[in-house]
Design a protein around this motif. Structure first.
Motif, PDB file in Angstrom:
ATOM      1  N   GLY A 332     -21.552   5.988  -6.477  1.00  0.00           N
ATOM      2  CA  GLY A 332     -21.986   4.839  -7.267  1.00  0.00           C
ATOM      3  C   GLY A 332     -20.931   3.766  -7.451  1.00  0.00           C
ATOM      4  N   PHE A 333     -19.783   3.916  -6.776  1.00  0.00           N
ATOM      5  CA  PHE A 333     -18.716   2.911  -6.857  1.00  0.00           C
ATOM      6  C   PHE A 333     -18.426   2.353  -5.471  1.00  0.00           C
ATOM      7  CE2 PHE A 333     -18.040   5.612 -10.535  1.00  0.00           C
ATOM      8  CZ  PHE A 333     -17.730   4.701 -11.542  1.00  0.00           C
ATOM      9  N   ASN A 334     -17.921   1.121  -5.439  1.00  0.00           N
ATOM     10  CA  ASN A 334     -17.499   0.487  -4.192  1.00  0.00           C
ATOM     11  C   ASN A 334     -15.970   0.430  -4.159  1.00  0.00           C
ATOM     12  OD1 ASN A 334     -16.699  -2.438  -2.868  1.00  0.00           O
ATOM     13  ND2 ASN A 334     -18.265  -1.349  -1.712  1.00  0.00           N
ATOM     14  N   PHE A 335     -15.405   0.890  -3.041  1.00  0.00           N
ATOM     15  CA  PHE A 335     -13.951   0.925  -2.870  1.00  0.00           C
ATOM     16  C   PHE A 335     -13.581  -0.035  -1.745  1.00  0.00           C
ATOM     17  CE2 PHE A 335     -15.458   4.931  -4.440  1.00  0.00           C
ATOM     18  CZ  PHE A 335     -14.516   5.360  -5.359  1.00  0.00           C
ATOM     19  N   LYS A 336     -12.676  -0.980  -2.038  1.00  0.00           N
ATOM     20  CA  LYS A 336     -12.355  -1.976  -1.018  1.00  0.00           C
ATOM     21  C   LYS A 336     -11.002  -2.634  -1.300  1.00  0.00           C
ATOM     22  CE  LYS A 336     -14.401  -6.101   1.149  1.00  0.00           C
ATOM     23  NZ  LYS A 336     -15.471  -7.105   1.035  1.00  0.00           N
ATOM     24  N   HIS A 337     -10.256  -2.875  -0.222  1.00  0.00           N
ATOM     25  CA  HIS A 337      -9.027  -3.672  -0.324  1.00  0.00           C
ATOM     26  C   HIS A 337      -9.370  -5.155  -0.140  1.00  0.00           C
ATOM     27  CE1 HIS A 337      -6.395  -0.064   0.244  1.00  0.00           C
ATOM     28  NE2 HIS A 337      -5.586  -0.801  -0.475  1.00  0.00           N
ATOM     29  N   HIS A 338      -8.669  -5.989  -0.852  1.00  0.00           N
ATOM     30  CA  HIS A 338      -8.835  -7.443  -0.728  1.00  0.00           C
ATOM     31  C   HIS A 338      -7.472  -8.077  -0.482  1.00  0.00           C
ATOM     32  CE1 HIS A 338     -12.999  -7.460  -2.425  1.00  0.00           C
ATOM     33  NE2 HIS A 338     -12.549  -6.359  -3.017  1.00  0.00           N
ATOM     34  N   LYS A 339      -7.442  -9.082   0.388  1.00  0.00           N
ATOM     35  CA  LYS A 339      -6.196  -9.814   0.596  1.00  0.00           C
ATOM     36  C   LYS A 339      -5.889 -10.613  -0.667  1.00  0.00           C
ATOM     37  CE  LYS A 339      -6.544 -10.092   5.609  1.00  0.00           C
ATOM     38  NZ  LYS A 339      -6.700 -10.942   6.795  1.00  0.00           N
ATOM     39  N   ALA A 340      -4.615 -10.643  -1.028  1.00  0.00           N
ATOM     40  CA  ALA A 340      -4.238 -11.314  -2.271  1.00  0.00           C
ATOM     41  C   ALA A 340      -2.874 -11.991  -2.109  1.00  0.00           C
ATOM     42  CB  ALA A 340      -4.186 -10.314  -3.421  1.00  0.00           C
ATOM     43  N   GLY A 341      -2.682 -13.091  -2.842  1.00  0.00           N
ATOM     44  CA  GLY A 341      -1.416 -13.808  -2.820  1.00  0.00           C
ATOM     45  C   GLY A 341      -0.333 -13.070  -3.593  1.00  0.00           C
ATOM     46  N   LYS A 342       0.865 -13.632  -3.591  1.00  0.00           N
ATOM     47  CA  LYS A 342       2.013 -12.937  -4.186  1.00  0.00           C
ATOM     48  C   LYS A 342       1.871 -12.748  -5.699  1.00  0.00           C
ATOM     49  CE  LYS A 342       4.789 -17.137  -4.818  1.00  0.00           C
ATOM     50  NZ  LYS A 342       6.077 -17.793  -4.520  1.00  0.00           N
ATOM     51  N   ASN A 343       1.064 -13.586  -6.335  1.00  0.00           N
ATOM     52  CA  ASN A 343       0.906 -13.470  -7.784  1.00  0.00           C
ATOM     53  C   ASN A 343      -0.167 -12.456  -8.198  1.00  0.00           C
ATOM     54  OD1 ASN A 343       2.857 -15.464  -8.365  1.00  0.00           O
ATOM     55  ND2 ASN A 343       1.359 -17.099  -7.970  1.00  0.00           N
ATOM     56  N   HIS A 344      -0.942 -11.989  -7.232  1.00  0.00           N
ATOM     57  CA  HIS A 344      -2.058 -11.092  -7.571  1.00  0.00           C
ATOM     58  C   HIS A 344      -2.045  -9.769  -6.800  1.00  0.00           C
ATOM     59  CE1 HIS A 344      -4.086 -14.196  -9.950  1.00  0.00           C
ATOM     60  NE2 HIS A 344      -3.776 -15.052  -8.985  1.00  0.00           N
ATOM     61  N   CYS A 345      -1.227  -9.663  -5.759  1.00  0.00           N
ATOM     62  CA  CYS A 345      -1.270  -8.449  -4.952  1.00  0.00           C
ATOM     63  C   CYS A 345      -0.469  -7.320  -5.596  1.00  0.00           C
ATOM     64  CB  CYS A 345      -0.757  -8.721  -3.537  1.00  0.00           C
ATOM     65  SG  CYS A 345       1.012  -9.020  -3.457  1.00  0.00           S
ATOM     66  N   ALA A 346      -0.726  -6.115  -5.111  1.00  0.00           N
ATOM     67  CA  ALA A 346      -0.040  -4.928  -5.639  1.00  0.00           C
ATOM     68  C   ALA A 346       1.365  -4.812  -5.054  1.00  0.00           C
ATOM     69  CB  ALA A 346      -0.857  -3.687  -5.300  1.00  0.00           C
ATOM     70  N   LYS A 347       2.183  -3.980  -5.684  1.00  0.00           N
ATOM     71  CA  LYS A 347       3.539  -3.700  -5.198  1.00  0.00           C
ATOM     72  C   LYS A 347       3.677  -2.209  -4.931  1.00  0.00           C
ATOM     73  CE  LYS A 347       5.638  -7.379  -8.000  1.00  0.00           C
ATOM     74  NZ  LYS A 347       6.619  -7.676  -9.065  1.00  0.00           N
ATOM     75  N   ASN A 348       4.545  -1.868  -3.973  1.00  0.00           N
ATOM     76  CA  ASN A 348       4.798  -0.444  -3.745  1.00  0.00           C
ATOM     77  C   ASN A 348       5.851   0.056  -4.731  1.00  0.00           C
ATOM     78  OD1 ASN A 348       7.294  -1.269  -2.808  1.00  0.00           O
ATOM     79  ND2 ASN A 348       6.865  -0.813  -0.652  1.00  0.00           N
ATOM     80  N   THR A 349       6.269   1.308  -4.567  1.00  0.00           N
ATOM     81  CA  THR A 349       7.198   1.914  -5.536  1.00  0.00           C
ATOM     82  C   THR A 349       8.573   1.247  -5.525  1.00  0.00           C
ATOM     83  OG1 THR A 349       7.708   3.570  -3.846  1.00  0.00           O
ATOM     84  CG2 THR A 349       6.080   4.174  -5.524  1.00  0.00           C
ATOM     85  N   LYS A 350       8.878   0.510  -4.433  1.00  0.00           N
ATOM     86  CA  LYS A 350      10.174  -0.183  -4.356  1.00  0.00           C
ATOM     87  C   LYS A 350      10.070  -1.639  -4.793  1.00  0.00           C
ATOM     88  CE  LYS A 350      11.789   2.798  -0.626  1.00  0.00           C
ATOM     89  NZ  LYS A 350      12.214   2.875   0.792  1.00  0.00           N
ATOM     90  N   GLY A 351       8.890  -2.038  -5.264  1.00  0.00           N
ATOM     91  CA  GLY A 351       8.709  -3.406  -5.737  1.00  0.00           C
ATOM     92  C   GLY A 351       8.371  -4.405  -4.655  1.00  0.00           C
ATOM     93  N   VAL A 352       8.129  -3.938  -3.419  1.00  0.00           N
ATOM     94  CA  VAL A 352       7.790  -4.837  -2.306  1.00  0.00           C
ATOM     95  C   VAL A 352       6.308  -5.214  -2.388  1.00  0.00           C
ATOM     96  CG1 VAL A 352       7.696  -5.073   0.204  1.00  0.00           C
ATOM     97  CG2 VAL A 352       9.550  -3.763  -0.861  1.00  0.00           C
TER      98      VAL A 352
END
Length: 380
Positions: A332-352
Motif C-alpha cells: 500500500g506504499f509507493n517507494f521511489k527515488h527522486h532527483k534533488a538539488g543540493k538543498n534537498h537531497c540526502a547525504k551519506n554517512t560521510k556527509g557527501v
C-alpha cells in the motif's frame, strides 16, 4: 502448574491471570526452541495444549475477539452462549480428526475477481487457535529476520522500515514479486516434513489440511494448500515459506561482485523483505537480481509454488527500466527515488551529497480506495 478446571462462570473468569499463565508457558517454549532443546519444546507444548487457561483463551478469541466470530461453519453454529463456551472448553482435545470447511467466496479489494475462504466449524477454529498458541513460540524463535506478515509484534510499517534501510543511501534495482495462489498451492507433504513436530500434532495438522471443503453443498477434497480462513493457516504458510531468505543469501555468496566483496558483504548487499506471499529483493546489480529471480523460482517450485507473472516485475528506484516506470508499490506504499538539488537531497554517512531523495508515500491505488470509502460513507 495447576491446570485443573476452576469453578468459574464464563463472565467471572480472571482473564489477566489466565493470559499470564499462557504467556509464561509460551516464553518457556520460545527459550527452549532458541536453545535447540526439542524434547523440552514438545513437553511444554503438550502442557500448554492441556491447560484449562489456554483452552479458555482459545475459545474466547474465536467466539468473542475475532472479526469473523459470527461466521458459521458446516455445522451452522454462529454464536455461543457463555455456558456453551464453557462446554466447548471441555471438549477441546487433539483427536487427529477434522470437519470439512465451508467455502465462501469474497471479493478482492478493488477488483472484480473473488477469492475463496474456507470457514471451519467453531470447534475446529478453537482447536486450531489452541495449537497455534503452542506452535507459534517455537517457530518465532526460528523464523528469519526479514519475514513480517502474520507475526506477533510485527507490522507492515516494520517491513517498510526494512526497505527504507536498504534504499535510503542510493538507487538500486528491485524485484517486486508476488507468489501465485500461495495459500491454495502449498505442497502438503513438504509442509508436514518441515513442521517437524510430535506425531500427535502432525496427525492433527494433516487432518486439517486434508479435511476438504463444502462448496454449494458439494464436497471437494483438498490435495494441496492451506485453507484461507482457518486460524492456523497464516502460521502454516509462514512455516512453508521459511528458508527463502537463507537460500537467497547463500545464493548471493556465489554471485560475482565489482567490489571484490567477501561472502558476508555479498549477503548484506542482497536485500530481502517478505510480507506473507509478497516479497521484494533489492540489489545494485541487475544481472545478479535476474539470477536471484531464477533462484527464487526454483526454491518455490520445490514447495509447489510459483511467481505470478502479472504481479512480478524488475524495476529501478530512480530511472525507467525496459518500459517499467521507476519505483514500486508494496503493502500500500509507493517507494521511489527522486532527483534533488543540493538543498534537498540526502547525504551519506560521510556527509557527501547523494543527489537524490528517497520518498515513501501511500500508493495511488490505496489513495483511490480511501477516497471511495469516504464517498460511500458520505453517501450513506
Amino acid at each position: 502448574m495447576n491446570t485443573a478446571k476452576p469453578m468459574y462462570e464464563w463472565n467471572q473468569i480472571p482473564w489477566r491471570k489466565l493470559e499470564r499463565i499462557v504467556f509464561k508457558l509460551q516464553k518457556r517454549i520460545y527459550q527452549a526452541s532458541q536453545r535447540g532443546d526439542v524434547k523440552t519444546v514438545h513437553r511444554l507444548q503438550k502442557l500448554l495444549m492441556n491447560s484449562w487457561a489456554a483452552k479458555c483463551i482459545a475459545v474466547r478469541r474465536v467466539t468473542q475477539d475475532n472479526q469473523g466470530k459470527k461466521t458459521a461453519g458446516v455445522d451452522g453454529n454462529k454464536s455461543l452462549t457463555p455456558k456453551a463456551r464453557l462446554n466447548l472448553v471441555g471438549t477441546l482435545k487433539i483427536t487427529g480428526k477434522s470437519s470439512p470447511s465451508r467455502r465462501v467466496w469474497i471479493p478482492k479489494p478493488g477488483k472484480l475477481e473473488k477469492r475463496p475462504l474456507g470457514i471451519p466449524t467453531i470447534h475446529d477454529r478453537a482447536l486450531q487457535t489452541l495449537v497455534k498458541m503452542a506452535l507459534e513460540p517455537e517457530w518465532e524463535a526460528k523464523f528469519e529476520p526479514n519475514s513480517y506478515g502474520f507475526r506477533p509484534g510485527r507490522s507492515t510499517h516494520d517491513a517498510v522500515e526494512a526497505i527504507f534501510g536498504h534504499l535510503r543511501m542510493k538507487p538500486k534495482f528491485i524485484l517486486d514479486a508476488d507468489i501465485s495462489q500461495c495459500f491454495d498451492k502449498i505442497d502438503h507433504q513438504k509442509l508436514l516434513d518441515k513442521l517437524q513436530t510430535t506425531p500427535t500434532l502432525r496427525r492433527q495438522v494433516k487432518a486439517w489440511l486434508k479435511s476438504g471443503v463444502i462448496d454449494n453443498n458439494i464436497f471437494q477434497k483438498t490435495i494441496e494448500g492451506t485453507p484461507q480462513g482457518g486460524a492456523i493457516s497464516p502460521l502454516l504458510a509462514n512455516i512453508a515459506l521459511h528458508g527463502m531468505e537463507e537460500y537467497l543469501k547463500t545464493f548471493a555468496e556465489t554471485t560475482p561482485s565489482k567490489y571484490n566483496d567477501s561472502k558476508r558483504d555479498k549477503r548484506n548487499r542482497m536485500g530481502f523483505v517478505r510480507y506473507a506471499d509478497d516479497f521484494v529483493i533489492i540489489n545494485e546489480d541487475l544481472s545478479v537480481l535476474k539470477d536471484a529471480k531464477v533462484a527464487m523460482e526454483k526454491w518455490l517450485n520445490n514447495m509447489g509454488l510459483e511467481l505470478k507473472p502479472s504481479k512480478t516485475r524488475i524495476c529501478h528506484s530512480l530511472e525507467p527500466l525496459d518500459g517499467e516506470k521507476p519505483g514500486f508499490d508494496f503493502l500500500g506504499f509507493n517507494f521511489k527515488h527522486h532527483k534533488a538539488g543540493k538543498n534537498h537531497c540526502a547525504k551519506n554517512t560521510k556527509g557527501v551529497l547523494l543527489g537524490t531523495k528517497f520518498i515513501i508515500k501511500p500508493s495511488k491505488e490505496k489513495i483511490r480506495e480511501h477516497y471511495n470509502k469516504l464517498r460511500d460513507t458520505v453517501d450513506k
